[in-house]
Write an enzyme that holds these catalytic residues in place. Structure first.
Site, mmCIF file in Angstrom:
data_model
loop_
_atom_site.group_PDB
_atom_site.id
_atom_site.type_symbol
_atom_site.label_atom_id
_atom_site.label_comp_id
_atom_site.label_asym_id
_atom_site.label_seq_id
_atom_site.Cartn_x
_atom_site.Cartn_y
_atom_site.Cartn_z
ATOM 1 N N MET A 1 -0.010 -1.435 67.845
ATOM 2 C CA MET A 1 1.002 -0.761 67.030
ATOM 3 C C MET A 1 2.401 -1.212 67.453
ATOM 4 S SD MET A 1 -0.514 2.955 66.109
ATOM 5 C CE MET A 1 -0.145 3.774 67.641
ATOM 6 N N GLY A 2 2.481 -2.313 68.200
ATOM 7 C CA GLY A 2 3.777 -2.841 68.602
ATOM 8 C C GLY A 2 4.370 -2.077 69.775
ATOM 9 N N LYS B 1 -7.699 1.630 78.411
ATOM 10 C CA LYS B 1 -6.767 2.775 78.428
ATOM 11 C C LYS B 1 -7.169 3.828 77.408
ATOM 12 C CE LYS B 1 -2.749 5.001 78.301
ATOM 13 N NZ LYS B 1 -2.307 4.967 76.937
ATOM 14 N N ASP B 2 -7.620 3.365 76.229
ATOM 15 C CA ASP B 2 -8.059 4.293 75.184
ATOM 16 C C ASP B 2 -9.587 4.287 75.182
ATOM 17 O OD1 ASP B 2 -5.428 5.019 73.668
ATOM 18 O OD2 ASP B 2 -5.320 2.890 74.107
ATOM 19 N N HIS C 1 -0.543 -4.350 76.499
ATOM 20 C CA HIS C 1 -0.813 -5.176 75.315
ATOM 21 C C HIS C 1 -0.877 -6.655 75.712
ATOM 22 C CE1 HIS C 1 1.542 -1.756 73.364
ATOM 23 N NE2 HIS C 1 0.384 -1.695 72.747
ATOM 24 N N MET D 1 0.356 2.113 81.680
ATOM 25 C CA MET D 1 1.393 1.701 80.720
ATOM 26 C C MET D 1 1.046 2.235 79.339
ATOM 27 S SD MET D 1 2.410 -2.179 81.645
ATOM 28 C CE MET D 1 3.020 -2.593 83.277
ATOM 29 N N HIS E 1 3.992 -3.805 75.675
ATOM 30 C CA HIS E 1 4.224 -3.697 77.114
ATOM 31 C C HIS E 1 3.142 -4.513 77.821
ATOM 32 C CE1 HIS E 1 0.881 -0.918 76.981
ATOM 33 N NE2 HIS E 1 1.538 -0.127 76.138
#
Ligand code: AMP
Length: 285
Positions: A34-35, A153-154, A41, A188, A38
């Protein structure tokens, strides 16, 4: 590296470019985001760059995965910086569709992966995984990559993506990369930018509670109730963090466990200054 870099907004153009590259024998990697990029990503981008010939990053703040009153409108949007970083890194294409391109008038189909969307994140965000599963399947159709990269992370999202890929025969290989953390241990997240300096300090209690659980487990504690209580206590001692859940689930599932008897994920969500933060770790390898 940056010569071929291109930003595409149209699904048809994107798909054609992928098919063309694959016909030329190139393996394509996809990194959906989703931009507000960091290090987390960028670690996915680096994994794709290392394993694939061409890397496509999608940047799309997906409205259907946000609930009413959530942060869709003020979600950080840093397109120019994101593009500069991706170009610099050697990414091949960025797919940045508009909301209208993704959801043209009359769009109604939603993807429901079933029971795994309901607990944990699904409690506070009951429609979240409809939005995630639908957009991920759409992106995998628009960018039919050989591999797609997602972050641990998710955690629950990785299960949702694996399930939809398996149930719906998506040929893309789903790859999951480890959590990237700040120097102090905090995971992050684009949403960390919402936190004030004091909120940021308080939020550290979340990752520290996971560390505490790991230490207790290493010292022999396998009782989930006791691990849970100590984690909660440590977070409450810092203050400012409203714990939404701390759950111990068998790795690869959302099934709660009472004792650590095998690979187990500790997954948690907490709210600091009205920002929801997620973290997790695995114990009991
Ligand atoms: P988002 O832009 O938040 O939708 O995230 C895009 C992808 O980056 C998802 O697969 C996330 O799980 C992943 N991601 C976000 N934060 C991290 C992190 N700290 N470490 C590794 N992956 C992450």
């Amino acid at each position: 590296m940056s010569i071929d870099f291109k930003v595409v907004t149209r699904a048809a153009e994107m798909r054609q470019a992928i098919v063309h590259a694959q016909q030329a024998g190139k393996a394509v990697g996809l990194v959906p985001t989703m931009g507000a990029l960091h290090g987390g990503h960028l670690s996915l981008v680096d994994a794709s760059l290392a394993e694939c010939d061409r890397t496509v990053v999608t940047i799309f703040v997906n409205p259907t995965q946000f609930g009413p009153g959530e942060d869709f409108d003020h979600y950080p949007r840093t397109m120019e910086q994101d593009l500069a970083q991706l170009r610099e890194r050697g990414c091949w294409m960025v797919f940045a569709p508009t909301v209208e391109e993704m959801y043209p008038a009359g769009h109604e189909t939603i993807v429901d992966v079933g029971s795994i969307r309901k607990p944990l994140e699904g409690v506070a965000r009951p429609r979240h995984f409809f939005g995630v599963a639908t957009v991920v399947l759409k992106l995998l159709n628009m960018v039919p990559a050989d591999r797609a990269y997602f972050g641990q992370k998710d955690y629950q999202q990785t299960l949702v993506v694996r399930k939809l890929a398996s149930d719906l025969n998506v040929p893309t290989e789903i790859c999951v990369c480890p959590i990237v953390r700040e120097a102090d241990g905090m995971a992050m997240s684009s949403r960390n930018a919402y936190l004030s300096p004091s909120g940021r300090r308080q939020a550290l209690a979340l990752s520290q509670s996971l560390e505490l659980a790991k230490e207790m487990f290493t010292a022999g504690e396998t009782d989930v109730a006791r691990l849970h209580a100590k984690m909660l206590e440590s977070i409450q001692a810092v203050g400012g963090v409203e714990v939404e859940y701390i759950a111990f689930v068998a790795a690869g599932t959302v099934d709660l466990v009472q004792q650590i008897e095998g690979p187990t994920m500790i997954v948690l969500a907490g709210r600091v200054e009205n920002t929801r933060l997620l973290d997790n770790c695995q114990i009991g390898f």
